[in-house]
Design a protein around this motif. Structure first.
Motif, PDB file in Angstrom:
ATOM      1  N   ASP A 165       0.853  -1.194   0.000  1.00  0.00           N
ATOM      2  CA  ASP A 165       0.000   0.000   0.000  1.00  0.00           C
ATOM      3  C   ASP A 165       0.888   1.243   0.000  1.00  0.00           C
ATOM      4  O   ASP A 165       1.624   1.485   0.962  1.00  0.00           O
ATOM      5  CB  ASP A 165      -0.889  -0.008   1.239  1.00  0.00           C
ATOM      6  N   PRO A 166       0.851   2.046  -1.060  1.00  0.00           N
ATOM      7  CA  PRO A 166       1.732   3.233  -1.143  1.00  0.00           C
ATOM      8  C   PRO A 166       1.450   4.268  -0.049  1.00  0.00           C
ATOM      9  O   PRO A 166       2.326   5.066   0.279  1.00  0.00           O
ATOM     10  CB  PRO A 166       1.433   3.794  -2.537  1.00  0.00           C
ATOM     11  N   GLU A 167       0.261   4.248   0.527  1.00  0.00           N
ATOM     12  CA  GLU A 167      -0.064   5.214   1.576  1.00  0.00           C
ATOM     13  C   GLU A 167       0.484   4.793   2.935  1.00  0.00           C
ATOM     14  O   GLU A 167       0.557   5.603   3.861  1.00  0.00           O
ATOM     15  CB  GLU A 167      -1.586   5.399   1.659  1.00  0.00           C
ATOM     16  N   LYS A 168       0.876   3.529   3.048  1.00  0.00           N
ATOM     17  CA  LYS A 168       1.395   3.018   4.325  1.00  0.00           C
ATOM     18  C   LYS A 168       2.898   2.747   4.292  1.00  0.00           C
ATOM     19  O   LYS A 168       3.556   2.758   5.334  1.00  0.00           O
ATOM     20  CB  LYS A 168       0.657   1.743   4.717  1.00  0.00           C
ATOM     21  N   CYS A 169       3.432   2.477   3.109  1.00  0.00           N
ATOM     22  CA  CYS A 169       4.856   2.132   2.993  1.00  0.00           C
ATOM     23  C   CYS A 169       5.736   3.312   3.405  1.00  0.00           C
ATOM     24  O   CYS A 169       5.531   4.446   2.955  1.00  0.00           O
ATOM     25  CB  CYS A 169       5.179   1.725   1.560  1.00  0.00           C
ATOM     26  N   GLN A 170       6.736   3.020   4.262  1.00  0.00           N
ATOM     27  CA  GLN A 170       7.684   4.045   4.699  1.00  0.00           C
ATOM     28  C   GLN A 170       9.106   3.760   4.216  1.00  0.00           C
ATOM     29  O   GLN A 170      10.075   4.274   4.759  1.00  0.00           O
ATOM     30  CB  GLN A 170       7.652   4.149   6.222  1.00  0.00           C
ATOM     31  N   ALA A 171       9.202   2.904   3.211  1.00  0.00           N
ATOM     32  CA  ALA A 171      10.496   2.594   2.574  1.00  0.00           C
ATOM     33  C   ALA A 171      11.552   2.153   3.576  1.00  0.00           C
ATOM     34  O   ALA A 171      12.707   2.567   3.496  1.00  0.00           O
ATOM     35  CB  ALA A 171      10.989   3.801   1.768  1.00  0.00           C
ATOM     36  N   CYS A 172      11.149   1.296   4.507  1.00  0.00           N
ATOM     37  CA  CYS A 172      12.094   0.840   5.535  1.00  0.00           C
ATOM     38  C   CYS A 172      13.053  -0.226   5.025  1.00  0.00           C
ATOM     39  O   CYS A 172      14.004  -0.604   5.702  1.00  0.00           O
ATOM     40  CB  CYS A 172      11.336   0.319   6.753  1.00  0.00           C
ATOM     41  N   MET A 173      12.777  -0.792   3.837  1.00  0.00           N
ATOM     42  CA  MET A 173      13.636  -1.772   3.166  1.00  0.00           C
ATOM     43  C   MET A 173      13.565  -3.184   3.768  1.00  0.00           C
ATOM     44  O   MET A 173      14.220  -4.096   3.286  1.00  0.00           O
ATOM     45  CB  MET A 173      15.113  -1.312   3.156  1.00  0.00           C
ATOM     46  N   THR A 174      12.779  -3.375   4.819  1.00  0.00           N
ATOM     47  CA  THR A 174      12.725  -4.686   5.471  1.00  0.00           C
ATOM     48  C   THR A 174      12.266  -5.773   4.507  1.00  0.00           C
ATOM     49  O   THR A 174      12.885  -6.835   4.407  1.00  0.00           O
ATOM     50  CB  THR A 174      11.781  -4.648   6.685  1.00  0.00           C
ATOM     51  N   CYS A 175      11.182  -5.517   3.789  1.00  0.00           N
ATOM     52  CA  CYS A 175      10.661  -6.529   2.857  1.00  0.00           C
ATOM     53  C   CYS A 175      11.648  -6.799   1.728  1.00  0.00           C
ATOM     54  O   CYS A 175      11.828  -7.944   1.300  1.00  0.00           O
ATOM     55  CB  CYS A 175       9.299  -6.115   2.308  1.00  0.00           C
ATOM     56  N   ALA A 176      12.298  -5.763   1.241  1.00  0.00           N
ATOM     57  CA  ALA A 176      13.262  -5.910   0.136  1.00  0.00           C
ATOM     58  C   ALA A 176      14.458  -6.758   0.562  1.00  0.00           C
ATOM     59  O   ALA A 176      14.957  -7.573  -0.219  1.00  0.00           O
ATOM     60  CB  ALA A 176      13.725  -4.542  -0.341  1.00  0.00           C
ATOM     61  N   ARG A 177      14.910  -6.559   1.798  1.00  0.00           N
ATOM     62  CA  ARG A 177      16.057  -7.332   2.290  1.00  0.00           C
ATOM     63  C   ARG A 177      15.703  -8.790   2.533  1.00  0.00           C
ATOM     64  O   ARG A 177      16.541  -9.672   2.361  1.00  0.00           O
ATOM     65  CB  ARG A 177      16.599  -6.705   3.576  1.00  0.00           C
ATOM     66  N   ARG A 178      14.461  -9.060   2.918  1.00  0.00           N
ATOM     67  CA  ARG A 178      14.071 -10.421   3.293  1.00  0.00           C
ATOM     68  C   ARG A 178      13.473 -11.231   2.146  1.00  0.00           C
ATOM     69  O   ARG A 178      13.356 -12.457   2.262  1.00  0.00           O
ATOM     70  CB  ARG A 178      13.064 -10.356   4.441  1.00  0.00           C
ATOM     71  N   CYS A 179      13.088 -10.580   1.070  1.00  0.00           N
ATOM     72  CA  CYS A 179      12.491 -11.315  -0.052  1.00  0.00           C
ATOM     73  C   CYS A 179      13.496 -12.318  -0.622  1.00  0.00           C
ATOM     74  O   CYS A 179      14.601 -11.930  -1.020  1.00  0.00           O
ATOM     75  CB  CYS A 179      12.046 -10.352  -1.149  1.00  0.00           C
ATOM     76  N   PRO A 180      13.160 -13.611  -0.692  1.00  0.00           N
ATOM     77  CA  PRO A 180      14.121 -14.625  -1.146  1.00  0.00           C
ATOM     78  C   PRO A 180      14.434 -14.587  -2.639  1.00  0.00           C
ATOM     79  O   PRO A 180      15.408 -15.195  -3.078  1.00  0.00           O
ATOM     80  CB  PRO A 180      13.437 -15.946  -0.756  1.00  0.00           C
ATOM     81  N   VAL A 181      13.611 -13.888  -3.424  1.00  0.00           N
ATOM     82  CA  VAL A 181      13.843 -13.859  -4.875  1.00  0.00           C
ATOM     83  C   VAL A 181      14.021 -12.443  -5.419  1.00  0.00           C
ATOM     84  O   VAL A 181      13.955 -12.222  -6.623  1.00  0.00           O
ATOM     85  CB  VAL A 181      12.683 -14.569  -5.633  1.00  0.00           C
ATOM     86  N   GLU A 182      14.243 -11.482  -4.517  1.00  0.00           N
ATOM     87  CA  GLU A 182      14.463 -10.087  -4.903  1.00  0.00           C
ATOM     88  C   GLU A 182      13.337  -9.565  -5.797  1.00  0.00           C
ATOM     89  O   GLU A 182      13.579  -8.938  -6.831  1.00  0.00           O
ATOM     90  CB  GLU A 182      15.824  -9.940  -5.599  1.00  0.00           C
ATOM     91  N   ALA A 183      12.106  -9.836  -5.351  1.00  0.00           N
ATOM     92  CA  ALA A 183      10.943  -9.402  -6.125  1.00  0.00           C
ATOM     93  C   ALA A 183      10.408  -8.045  -5.674  1.00  0.00           C
ATOM     94  O   ALA A 183       9.375  -7.596  -6.177  1.00  0.00           O
ATOM     95  CB  ALA A 183       9.837 -10.453  -6.026  1.00  0.00           C
ATOM     96  N   ILE A 184      11.099  -7.395  -4.732  1.00  0.00           N
ATOM     97  CA  ILE A 184      10.659  -6.087  -4.259  1.00  0.00           C
ATOM     98  C   ILE A 184      11.493  -4.999  -4.948  1.00  0.00           C
ATOM     99  O   ILE A 184      12.722  -4.968  -4.820  1.00  0.00           O
ATOM    100  CB  ILE A 184      10.821  -5.941  -2.733  1.00  0.00           C
ATOM    101  N   ILE A 185      10.828  -4.136  -5.686  1.00  0.00           N
ATOM    102  CA  ILE A 185      11.509  -3.001  -6.315  1.00  0.00           C
ATOM    103  C   ILE A 185      11.595  -1.906  -5.263  1.00  0.00           C
ATOM    104  O   ILE A 185      10.578  -1.405  -4.775  1.00  0.00           O
ATOM    105  CB  ILE A 185      10.724  -2.498  -7.540  1.00  0.00           C
ATOM    106  N   SER A 186      12.820  -1.566  -4.879  1.00  0.00           N
ATOM    107  CA  SER A 186      12.980  -0.613  -3.781  1.00  0.00           C
ATOM    108  C   SER A 186      14.079   0.400  -4.066  1.00  0.00           C
ATOM    109  O   SER A 186      15.027   0.134  -4.798  1.00  0.00           O
ATOM    110  CB  SER A 186      13.325  -1.358  -2.485  1.00  0.00           C
ATOM    111  N   ALA A 187      13.926   1.563  -3.470  1.00  0.00           N
ATOM    112  CA  ALA A 187      14.934   2.619  -3.552  1.00  0.00           C
ATOM    113  C   ALA A 187      14.758   3.498  -2.311  1.00  0.00           C
ATOM    114  O   ALA A 187      13.653   3.600  -1.765  1.00  0.00           O
ATOM    115  CB  ALA A 187      14.759   3.442  -4.821  1.00  0.00           C
ATOM    116  N   LYS A 188      15.840   4.102  -1.880  1.00  0.00           N
ATOM    117  CA  LYS A 188      15.795   4.922  -0.678  1.00  0.00           C
ATOM    118  C   LYS A 188      14.773   6.052  -0.828  1.00  0.00           C
ATOM    119  O   LYS A 188      14.778   6.798  -1.793  1.00  0.00           O
ATOM    120  CB  LYS A 188      17.184   5.521  -0.402  1.00  0.00           C
ATOM    121  N   GLY A 189      13.877   6.113   0.153  1.00  0.00           N
ATOM    122  CA  GLY A 189      12.895   7.185   0.168  1.00  0.00           C
ATOM    123  C   GLY A 189      11.756   7.020  -0.813  1.00  0.00           C
ATOM    124  O   GLY A 189      10.979   7.949  -1.027  1.00  0.00           O
TER     125      GLY A 189
END
Length: 241
Positions: free
Chosen positions: A161-185
Motif C-alpha cells: 500500500d503506497p499510503e502506508k509504505c515508509q520505505a524501511c527496506m525490510t521486505c526488500a532485504r528479506r524477499c528470497p527472490v528479490e521481487a521487491i523493487i525498492s529505492a531509498k525514500g
C-alpha cells in the motif's frame, strides 16, 4: 539421482520443449538409498501435477511414475515400453487435446510461474507419506479436481500500500527472490512477475506500518508511476497537516 530431486519445473520445461510425455523411475517406497525418502515427495508431486495438467486441458496420462530397484531391468523396460506405446497412441502434446501451440505454451508458462505458489500452498500434503501400495492410480483422490480448481481460483498475491509504505527496506532485504523493487525514500513495489507468493514480505513488514496486503483471487492494483513514489514520512505528514 534421487527421484526427490525431480522438480515440477523440470517436467514443465520438458513439455514446453515439445516432449510428449514424462516418465519418472523411482526407488520402491520405503527403500530410499539416501534415507531422505524423496520418492514419497515425488509421488505426491506427480499426483498434484497430473491434476494440474488435467486442469489446463492436457491428458494427465502424459506424466507417469513407476517404482523399481536398480536390479529390476525388466520392470524398467516393460514400464518404459508401455509408456511410450501409450504416448504414441495419444499423439503429439497439445495437438491431441485440440490446443494450438500458442495456447499450449501460454498455459505451461502460467503453471511454471505459479509452481512456487503451488509448493507453498500444498507443502503439507506434498510432505505426506502415502503408505500401502505403489500403484499411484489408487492415490488419485489425494488431490481432487475440485481442490486444484480452487487452487487456481484463489491464487494469492501481495501488494504494498503506497499510503502506508515508509520505505524501511525490510521486505526488500528479506524477499528470497528479490521481487521487491525498492529505492531509498521511495514506495516499494512488488514485482508480480518475480514474486513466488511465499508471504515473507507480509510477515516481516513492521506492525507499525502494515503496508503489505494479502490479496486472494483478485487483480492487484497497478503500481505507482516511477515519478510518484516518493515517501511522505509519517511525522512530516502530521507537520504539514
Amino acid at each position: 539421482m534421487c527421484s526427490g530431486r525431480v522438480d515440477p519445473e523440470f517436467i514443465l520445461r520438458a513439455f514446453s520443449k515439445g516432449i510428449d510425455g514424462v516418465f519418472i523411475g523411482a526407488c520402491h517406497l520405503g527403500e530410499c538409498n539416501y534415507v531422505t525418502h524423496g520418492n514419497y515427495h515425488t509421488l505426491n508431486m506427480v499426483l498434484l501435477y497430473r491434476r494440474i495438467l488435467e486442469h489446463i486441458g492436457l491428458n494427465p496420462e502424459r506424466l507417469r511414475i513407476r517404482f523399481m530397484s536398480g536390479a529390476e531391468a525388466n520392470v524398467f523396460v516393460e514400464s518404459v515400453n508401455d509408456f511410450v506405446k501409450k504416448i504414441k497412441e495419444m499423439g503429439p502434446l497439445g495437438t491431441a487435446e485440440g490446443m494450438d501451440q500458442d495456447r499450449l505454451h501460454s498455459k505451461l508458462a502460467e503453471v511454471t510461474r505459479l509452481t512456487p505458489y503451488f509448493k507453498i500452498a500444498k507443502r503439507e500434503k506434498l510432505a505426506t507419506r502415502l503408505e500401502g501400495h505403489e500403484e499411484y492410480e489408487k492415490y488419485e483422490e489425494v488431490f481432487t479436481k475440485e481442490e486444484v480448481d480452487q487452487l487456481f481460483k484463489e491464487v494469492v498475491s501481495y501488494y504494498i500500500d503506497p499510503e502506508k509504505c515508509q520505505a524501511c527496506m525490510t521486505c526488500a532485504r528479506r524477499c528470497p527472490v528479490e521481487a521487491i523493487i525498492s529505492a531509498k525514500g521511495q514506495v516499494h513495489i512488488v514485482d508480480q512477475d518475480k514474486c513466488i507468493k511465499c508471504g515473507t514480505c507480509f510477515e516481516v513488514c513492521p506492525p507499525k506500518f502494515r503496508a503489505v496486503t494479502k490479496i486472494v483471487g483478485e487483480a492487484v492494483p497497478p503500481p505507482l508511476p516511477e515519478g510518484q513514489r516518493a515517501v511522505v514520512r509519517k511525522g512530516k505528514e502530521k507537520e504539514v497537516a
